[in-house]
Write a protein that holds these residues in place. Structure first.
Motif, PDB file in Angstrom:
ATOM      1  N   THR A 199       0.823  -1.221   0.000  1.00 55.44           N
ATOM      2  CA  THR A 199       0.000   0.000   0.000  1.00 55.44           C
ATOM      3  C   THR A 199       0.854   1.267   0.000  1.00 55.44           C
ATOM      4  OG1 THR A 199      -0.187   0.033   2.419  1.00 55.44           O
ATOM      5  CG2 THR A 199      -1.902  -1.145   1.215  1.00 55.44           C
ATOM      6  N   GLY A 200       2.101   1.156   0.473  1.00 58.45           N
ATOM      7  CA  GLY A 200       3.006   2.313   0.424  1.00 58.45           C
ATOM      8  C   GLY A 200       3.222   2.746  -1.022  1.00 58.45           C
TER       9      GLY A 200
ATOM     10  N   TYR B 137       0.544   5.204  -2.078  1.00 59.89           N
ATOM     11  CA  TYR B 137       0.769   6.596  -1.644  1.00 59.89           C
ATOM     12  C   TYR B 137       1.892   7.230  -2.469  1.00 59.89           C
ATOM     13  CZ  TYR B 137      -2.428   5.841   2.187  1.00 59.89           C
ATOM     14  OH  TYR B 137      -3.574   5.584   2.910  1.00 59.89           O
ATOM     15  N   ARG B 138       2.903   6.417  -2.757  1.00 63.55           N
ATOM     16  CA  ARG B 138       4.006   6.917  -3.596  1.00 63.55           C
ATOM     17  C   ARG B 138       3.483   7.293  -4.995  1.00 63.55           C
ATOM     18  NH1 ARG B 138       9.330   5.386  -2.102  1.00 63.55           N
ATOM     19  NH2 ARG B 138       9.348   4.559   0.012  1.00 63.55           N
TER      20      ARG B 138
ATOM     21  N   SER C 253       5.383  10.984  -0.550  1.00 59.62           N
ATOM     22  CA  SER C 253       4.398   9.969  -0.143  1.00 59.62           C
ATOM     23  C   SER C 253       3.954  10.168   1.304  1.00 59.62           C
ATOM     24  CB  SER C 253       4.962   8.557  -0.336  1.00 59.62           C
ATOM     25  OG  SER C 253       6.116   8.366   0.457  1.00 59.62           O
ATOM     26  N   SER C 254       4.892  10.491   2.196  1.00 57.03           N
ATOM     27  CA  SER C 254       4.462  10.649   3.587  1.00 57.03           C
ATOM     28  C   SER C 254       3.775  12.002   3.775  1.00 57.03           C
ATOM     29  CB  SER C 254       5.618  10.443   4.578  1.00 57.03           C
ATOM     30  OG  SER C 254       6.462  11.533   4.622  1.00 57.03           O
TER      31      SER C 254
ATOM     32  N   ALA D  61       0.243  11.489   2.510  1.00 59.32           N
ATOM     33  CA  ALA D  61      -0.476  10.518   3.351  1.00 59.32           C
ATOM     34  C   ALA D  61      -1.105  11.149   4.593  1.00 59.32           C
ATOM     35  CB  ALA D  61       0.467   9.389   3.772  1.00 59.32           C
TER      36      ALA D  61
ATOM     37  N   ARG E   6      -6.392   9.514   2.058  1.00 58.17           N
ATOM     38  CA  ARG E   6      -6.374   8.226   2.761  1.00 58.17           C
ATOM     39  C   ARG E   6      -7.698   7.479   2.533  1.00 58.17           C
ATOM     40  NH1 ARG E   6      -1.917   7.710   5.535  1.00 58.17           N
ATOM     41  NH2 ARG E   6      -2.591   5.610   6.048  1.00 58.17           N
TER      42      ARG E   6
ATOM     43  N   ARG F 203       0.908   0.929   6.839  1.00 55.92           N
ATOM     44  CA  ARG F 203       1.031   1.584   8.141  1.00 55.92           C
ATOM     45  C   ARG F 203      -0.237   1.420   8.967  1.00 55.92           C
ATOM     46  NH1 ARG F 203       5.008   2.189   5.569  1.00 55.92           N
ATOM     47  NH2 ARG F 203       6.632   3.784   5.658  1.00 55.92           N
ATOM     48  N   ASP F 204      -1.374   1.270   8.256  1.00 63.06           N
ATOM     49  CA  ASP F 204      -2.676   1.262   8.945  1.00 63.06           C
ATOM     50  C   ASP F 204      -3.522   0.079   8.515  1.00 63.06           C
ATOM     51  OD1 ASP F 204      -2.984   2.022   6.318  1.00 63.06           O
ATOM     52  OD2 ASP F 204      -4.543   3.502   6.717  1.00 63.06           O
TER      53      ASP F 204
ATOM     54  N   ARG G 167      10.213  10.858   8.235  1.00 60.66           N
ATOM     55  CA  ARG G 167       8.996  10.125   7.871  1.00 60.66           C
ATOM     56  C   ARG G 167       8.345   9.466   9.081  1.00 60.66           C
ATOM     57  NH1 ARG G 167       8.459   6.168   3.469  1.00 60.66           N
ATOM     58  NH2 ARG G 167      10.643   5.549   3.598  1.00 60.66           N
TER      59      ARG G 167
ATOM     60  N   ASP H 170       4.599  10.158   9.920  1.00 61.68           N
ATOM     61  CA  ASP H 170       3.662   9.025   9.874  1.00 61.68           C
ATOM     62  C   ASP H 170       3.024   8.754  11.244  1.00 61.68           C
ATOM     63  OD1 ASP H 170       4.387   8.789   7.231  1.00 61.68           O
ATOM     64  OD2 ASP H 170       5.639   7.004   7.496  1.00 61.68           O
TER      65      ASP H 170
ATOM     66  N   ARG I 157       0.616  12.170  12.472  1.00 70.69           N
ATOM     67  CA  ARG I 157      -0.542  12.687  11.724  1.00 70.69           C
ATOM     68  C   ARG I 157      -1.846  12.330  12.456  1.00 70.69           C
ATOM     69  NH1 ARG I 157       0.775   8.358   7.398  1.00 70.69           N
ATOM     70  NH2 ARG I 157      -0.369   6.598   8.257  1.00 70.69           N
TER      71      ARG I 157
HETATM   72  O1   DC Z   1       5.993   1.743   2.868  1.00 74.34           O
HETATM   73  P1   DC Z   1       6.553   2.949   2.109  1.00 74.34           P
HETATM   74  O2   DC Z   1       7.809   3.482   2.693  1.00 74.34           O
HETATM   75  O3   DC Z   1       6.655   2.681   0.653  1.00 74.34           O
HETATM   76  O4   DC Z   1       5.423   4.086   2.300  1.00 74.34           O
HETATM   77  C1   DC Z   1       5.564   5.375   1.781  1.00 74.34           C
HETATM   78  C2   DC Z   1       4.766   6.366   2.634  1.00 74.34           C
HETATM   79  O5   DC Z   1       3.375   6.143   2.464  1.00 74.34           O
HETATM   80  C3   DC Z   1       5.019   6.298   4.137  1.00 74.34           C
HETATM   81  O6   DC Z   1       5.969   7.256   4.569  1.00 74.34           O
HETATM   82  C4   DC Z   1       3.690   6.582   4.750  1.00 74.34           C
HETATM   83  C5   DC Z   1       2.681   6.315   3.685  1.00 74.34           C
HETATM   84  N1   DC Z   1       1.846   5.142   3.945  1.00 74.34           N
HETATM   85  C6   DC Z   1       0.746   5.326   4.737  1.00 74.34           C
HETATM   86  O7   DC Z   1       0.539   6.413   5.285  1.00 74.34           O
HETATM   87  N2   DC Z   1      -0.132   4.303   4.915  1.00 74.34           N
HETATM   88  C7   DC Z   1       0.090   3.101   4.355  1.00 74.34           C
HETATM   89  N3   DC Z   1      -0.802   2.119   4.532  1.00 74.34           N
HETATM   90  C8   DC Z   1       1.245   2.891   3.571  1.00 74.34           C
HETATM   91  C9   DC Z   1       2.117   3.942   3.407  1.00 74.34           C
END
Ligand code: DC
Length: 238
Positions: free
Chosen positions: A37-38, A41-42, A101-102, A105, A111, A132-133, A182, A186, A189
């Motif tokens: 899922t990251g 966001y990227r 991305s962060s 996010a 979201r 993350r969630d 980050r 993260d 927020r």
């Molecule tokens: O896992 P990653 O480093 O590729 O994620 C990039 C950014 O995306 C991370 O800094 C926070 C956000 N992110 C998020 O808020 N919720 C998620 N489920 C996945 C990533």
């Protein structure tokens, strides 16, 4: 629907905790689909940068990004991402997209949009979803939840090695600073901050190899499945 939750594995944690390699391996061993899922966001951050939309302007971001189509395809064991049909696997890993991305996010509306896509992708089960969630918001009912963590220095070292292995530019101090920034964003927020679900198994991966982490996860899944089977049999036979 409830039964499908027995076939969802969620893996959350901060950047560099080893989620991606572990989640991919677990998905391969369970023959489940791996969803990063990251990367979504990227992808949104990359689109915003390309369209020159300020990352702070949520209203504009939502107007311009709501029709963005994101899909994944496994090509020669590489998890490739397609954004509006175009492959962006490399581009979403740039330092700018990482930073963006962060930042993107933190927006509630962004979201909400991505969580809906993630729920659609995983609802049928048979997925290992990393983020993350995932255990707290996307699939709070999932049966198997894990939260991976590691010391900030170890996480920076791992990212450094990863980049070096891909022949990409890498500087340990810069990576450590970016991870710290980050982590802060993260975790602080307002919407869905990074934190373990109350019922997640927490694993400190600092002293562990990828293989050891995978073993611990698979062993836990196996034990729970055995228990579930035992309960089913007892319920049936009284
Ligand atoms: O896992 P990653 O480093 O590729 O994620 C990039 C950014 O995306 C991370 O800094 C926070 C956000 N992110 C998020 O808020 N919720 C998620 N489920 C996945 C990533």
């Amino acid at each position: 629907m409830r039964k499908n939750m027995n076939h969802i594995v969620t893996i959350d944690g901060p950047a560099g905790a080893g989620k991606s390699s572990v989640a991919k391996d677990i998905a391969r061993q369970l023959k489940y689909q791996y969803i990063d899922t990251g990367a979504m966001y990227r992808a949104m951050a990359l689109q915003a940068m390309r369209k020159k939309i300020p990352i702070q302007n949520e209203k504009k971001l939502l107007t311009h990004l709501k029709s963005t189509k994101i899909s994944f395809k496994n090509k020669k064991n590489i998890n490739c991402i397609f954004v509006n049909g175009k492959e962006e696997t490399q581009a979403i890993r740039s330092p700018e997209a990482t930073h963006g991305s962060s930042a993107i996010a933190v927006h509630k509306g962004i979201r909400k949009m991505l969580v809906k896509k993630q729920q659609d992708m995983g609802r049928a089960g048979g997925v290992v979803m990393e983020g993350r969630d995932i255990g707290t918001v996307v699939f709070p009912q999932a049966r198997f939840k894990f939260y991976l963590d590691a010391s900030p220095l170890e996480r920076a070292r791992r990212r450094y090695k990863e980049l070096k292995a891909k022949n990409m530019p890498a500087n340990l101090n810069k990576i450590a600073a970016s991870i710290k920034e980050r982590d802060q964003r993260d975790s602080a927020r307002q919407t869905s901050p990074l934190r373990p679900a109350a019922d997640a198994v927490i694993i400190d991966t600092t002293p562990l190899s990828q293989k050891q982490v995978c073993q611990a996860i698979l062993c836990h899944i196996d034990n729970v499945k055995k228990l579930m089977k035992k309960h089913e049999t007892t319920d049936r036979h009284g």
